[in-house]
Write an enzyme that holds these catalytic residues in place. Structure first.
Site, mmCIF file in Angstrom:
data_model
loop_
_atom_site.group_PDB
_atom_site.id
_atom_site.type_symbol
_atom_site.label_atom_id
_atom_site.label_comp_id
_atom_site.label_asym_id
_atom_site.label_seq_id
_atom_site.Cartn_x
_atom_site.Cartn_y
_atom_site.Cartn_z
ATOM 1 N N LYS A 100 18.095 5.401 -1.439
ATOM 2 C CA LYS A 100 19.179 4.591 -2.019
ATOM 3 C C LYS A 100 20.471 4.838 -1.243
ATOM 4 O O LYS A 100 20.919 5.981 -1.149
ATOM 5 C CB LYS A 100 19.373 4.937 -3.491
ATOM 6 C CG LYS A 100 20.472 4.123 -4.161
ATOM 7 C CD LYS A 100 20.475 4.330 -5.652
ATOM 8 C CE LYS A 100 21.639 3.597 -6.309
ATOM 9 N NZ LYS A 100 21.626 3.763 -7.758
ATOM 10 N N GLY A 130 25.722 -1.900 1.399
ATOM 11 C CA GLY A 130 24.422 -1.240 1.512
ATOM 12 C C GLY A 130 24.473 0.271 1.377
ATOM 13 O O GLY A 130 23.461 0.945 1.503
ATOM 14 N N ASP A 165 18.031 -6.229 -14.560
ATOM 15 C CA ASP A 165 17.574 -5.732 -13.256
ATOM 16 C C ASP A 165 17.578 -4.192 -13.211
ATOM 17 O O ASP A 165 17.117 -3.608 -12.247
ATOM 18 C CB ASP A 165 18.439 -6.297 -12.112
ATOM 19 C CG ASP A 165 19.918 -6.050 -12.321
ATOM 20 O OD1 ASP A 165 20.449 -6.490 -13.348
ATOM 21 O OD2 ASP A 165 20.532 -5.395 -11.464
HETATM 22 P P1 AMP Z 1 23.462 -1.919 -10.041
HETATM 23 O O1 AMP Z 1 23.835 -2.591 -11.308
HETATM 24 O O2 AMP Z 1 24.436 -0.901 -9.555
HETATM 25 O O3 AMP Z 1 22.093 -1.301 -10.154
HETATM 26 O O4 AMP Z 1 23.414 -3.000 -8.869
HETATM 27 C C1 AMP Z 1 23.330 -4.396 -9.058
HETATM 28 C C2 AMP Z 1 22.951 -5.087 -7.779
HETATM 29 O O5 AMP Z 1 23.960 -4.892 -6.786
HETATM 30 C C3 AMP Z 1 21.653 -4.639 -7.133
HETATM 31 O O6 AMP Z 1 21.069 -5.757 -6.556
HETATM 32 C C4 AMP Z 1 22.123 -3.657 -6.095
HETATM 33 O O7 AMP Z 1 21.205 -3.517 -5.048
HETATM 34 C C5 AMP Z 1 23.408 -4.312 -5.626
HETATM 35 N N1 AMP Z 1 24.365 -3.361 -5.056
HETATM 36 C C6 AMP Z 1 25.117 -2.447 -5.718
HETATM 37 N N2 AMP Z 1 25.903 -1.777 -4.864
HETATM 38 C C7 AMP Z 1 25.659 -2.248 -3.626
HETATM 39 C C8 AMP Z 1 26.161 -1.970 -2.320
HETATM 40 N N3 AMP Z 1 27.097 -1.047 -2.114
HETATM 41 N N4 AMP Z 1 25.663 -2.673 -1.288
HETATM 42 C C9 AMP Z 1 24.722 -3.607 -1.484
HETATM 43 N N5 AMP Z 1 24.213 -3.935 -2.678
HETATM 44 C C10 AMP Z 1 24.670 -3.265 -3.746
HETATM 45 MG MG MG Z 2 20.436 -1.738 -10.233
#
Ligand code: AMP
Ligand code: MG
Length: 514
Positions: free
Chosen positions: A117, A130, A260
């Protein structure tokens, strides 16, 4: 660093892989390599998870391991990919999301999917970079292992690698990668994705994969008209209900229960702005980005049901009719209260004859499968207690631990001291004592000490470990990890970690930014 086949790890560390998720085919993911993390260093590792994954302890200390888990070197035989999913965020359809910064290395033959991650951008990164910051990586690492120590289903964390590379959030921070593992990282959102895009063949393939791999009993059920997809929905509803009962009983707030972030296996996943309750405030909102309080502590069980409803909607093309789907969901409404009551009875040391703790201890002393039967008045006793805890803003964890000790010693003063309304609590104690009189006190106290943790990952403890880690000192993280891996043990000399939070703890603001 040039990522070519030559950069694969040496022959002495060959995990046996079985890429079962990848076998679903390219509609489900994009294959890509992690983006190298500059000048990586170790921040933390879990020897327990290394053993679980079959990774040699000596190898885990090598530079090769460091480079592999920073994403700079591929583990031989791995087949990295980012999967696509969609989801509802804060109650609103968010469309396509996907692994925006997590890269799946594959599944080992022993059944563990391994993800990096923070390993760089993917086609699903949208506006994101990312990356993950050190702060949130320390929190995810510690909480994964803390939840496991508490006996709560969760993804596991193998290690954190840090880097001097800058990442921009509210301020400039440094990057880190958490290596995490779970039998599967499939989410409700994976199903929602294929349903929303009308890809019914893929939806069925995904459901069949999950059933065959994790819920094979769904194929042979005679319930729900013998419908395996409805049986899957029911099985997921039951696991989710049990998970919610565990979260509520221990006082855990997830903070971002978007669909998600809901595991199809009923695991706690995607640690972000989570928090363990300090004072018992039922409406507590731990996520500062959650301005509506959608994911408040006391709303979690209802939100989980709402999320299961989204999953049901996604599975509808496979299930065929709404009534069967509704029937499958119904189980949540019986399993959650039953499980919650059983957990609370165990916290109170109320067990059923023939089912006392000495015969039912699993994990690290967690009373597993405590199916203590409820007696009349239990629910009322629990409701009254929760009301008193809320009215007096009593520290949730300290209350339960002190009560556990008091049941063994007979001295309830330290428990009474927690309540401003002592008369109210004294009255409750009278009713409780009547129930307790039916139990063997030593057995009750033993059950309680194995059910009510002494150590939880309070926000301020995580914050102290983060502040030290930012300065390159990982001792605090290691100490905390050791305590949280065995949260029911006394750990002499470490009482400060089990104490009330300091005043500054309430000023810590945890948001979605990670
Ligand atoms: P989360 O609620 O933090 O689990 O993330 C929600 C969505 O945003 C998921 O699709 C993650 O992969 C994406 N995401 C969160 N932070 C980043 C980041 N820094 N770069 C790329 N995608 C992100
Ligand atoms: Mg997530």
């Amino acid at each position: 660093m040039n990522l070519t086949a030559e950069s694969d790890t040496s022959a002495d560390i060959r995990l046996a892989w079985d890429h079962r998720f990848a076998a679903l085919g390219p509609d489900f993911f994009t294959e890509l390599r992690p983006t190298p993390l500059p000048a990586p260093h170790w921040v933390g590792t879990s020897a327990e998870v290394a053993t679980l994954l079959g990774l040699n302890e000596a190898w885990m200390r090598t530079d090769e391991a460091l480079q592999a888990f920073a994403g700079n070197l591929l583990l031989t035989g791995s087949r990295p990919l980012a999967s696509v999913y969609s989801g509802h965020q804060f109650g609103v359809w968010a469309g396509q999301l996907g692994d925006g910064r997590a890269i799946l290395l594959g599944e080992t033959t022993s059944g563990w999917e391994i993800q990096l991650k923070g390993a760089g951008r993917t086609p699903y990164s949208r506006m994101g970079d990312g990356r993950a910051v050190l702060r949130s990586s320390v929190r995810e690492f510690l909480c994964s292992e803390a939840m496991h120590g508490l006996g709560i289903p969760t993804s596991r964390a193998l290690c954190i690698t840090g880097s001097p590379a800058h990442v921009r959030r509210e301020e400039i921070e440094t990057a880190a990668v958490v290596t995490r593992a779970a039998p599967s990282f499939v989410r409700f959102g994976h199903f929602e994705h294929f349903a929303a895009t009308g890809q019914e063949t893929q939806l069925r393939a995904l459901a069949d994969y999950v059933i065959d791999r994790f819920y094979p009993q769904c194929r042979s059920t005679t319930l729900l008209a013998g419908n395996p997809y409805a049986a899957l929905l029911q099985a997921v509803s039951e696991r989710t209900a049990r998970l919610m009962a565990q979260w509520q009983a221990v006082g855990f707030c997830h903070g971002v229960m978007n669909t998600d972030n809901m595991s199809i296996l009923g695991l706690t996943i995607d640690y972000g702005p989570f928090q363990f309750l300090d004072a018992f405030v039922p409406g507590h909102v731990c996520n500062h980005s959650d301005t509506q309080g959608r994911y408040a502590y006391n709303r979690q069980p209802n939100v989980a049901y709402w999320n299961l409803f989204c999953l049901a909607q996604a599975l509808l093309p496979l299930i065929g009719d709404q009534d069967t789907a509704k029937e499958a969901l119904e189980s949540y409404k019986t399993v959650f209260p039953t499980e919650f009551l059983a957990r609370m009875r165990a916290k109170l040391g109320l067990y059923e004859a023939g089912n006392h703790p000495s015969s039912e201890v699993g994990g690290h002393g967690v009373a597993a499968d405590v199916t203590a039967g409820a007696g009349a008045g239990d629910t009322e006793l629990i409701d009254t207690l929760l009301l008193l805890l809320a009215r007096n803003a009593v520290d949730y964890t300290i209350f339960w631990r002190r009560l556990s000790v008091a049941v063994g010693s007979g001295d309830f003063e330290p428990v009474c001291d927690l309540f401003a309304d002592r008369a109210g609590f004294d009255q409750w104690l009278l009713s409780y004592s009547e129930l307790l009189a039916l139990m063997d006190k030593a057995l009750s106290a033993d059950l309680m000490l194995k059910t009510n943790p002494k150590f939880i990952l309070r926000n301020h403890l995580g914050e102290q470990a983060i502040r030290a880690a930012k300065l390159g000192d990982f001792n605090e993280l290691q100490t905390l990890q050791r305590l949280l891996e065995r949260p029911f043990e006394e750990h002499p000399g470490h009482d400060a970690y089990a104490d009330f939070p300091p005043d500054w703890a309430s000023s810590i603001e945890i948001s979605c930014s990670s």
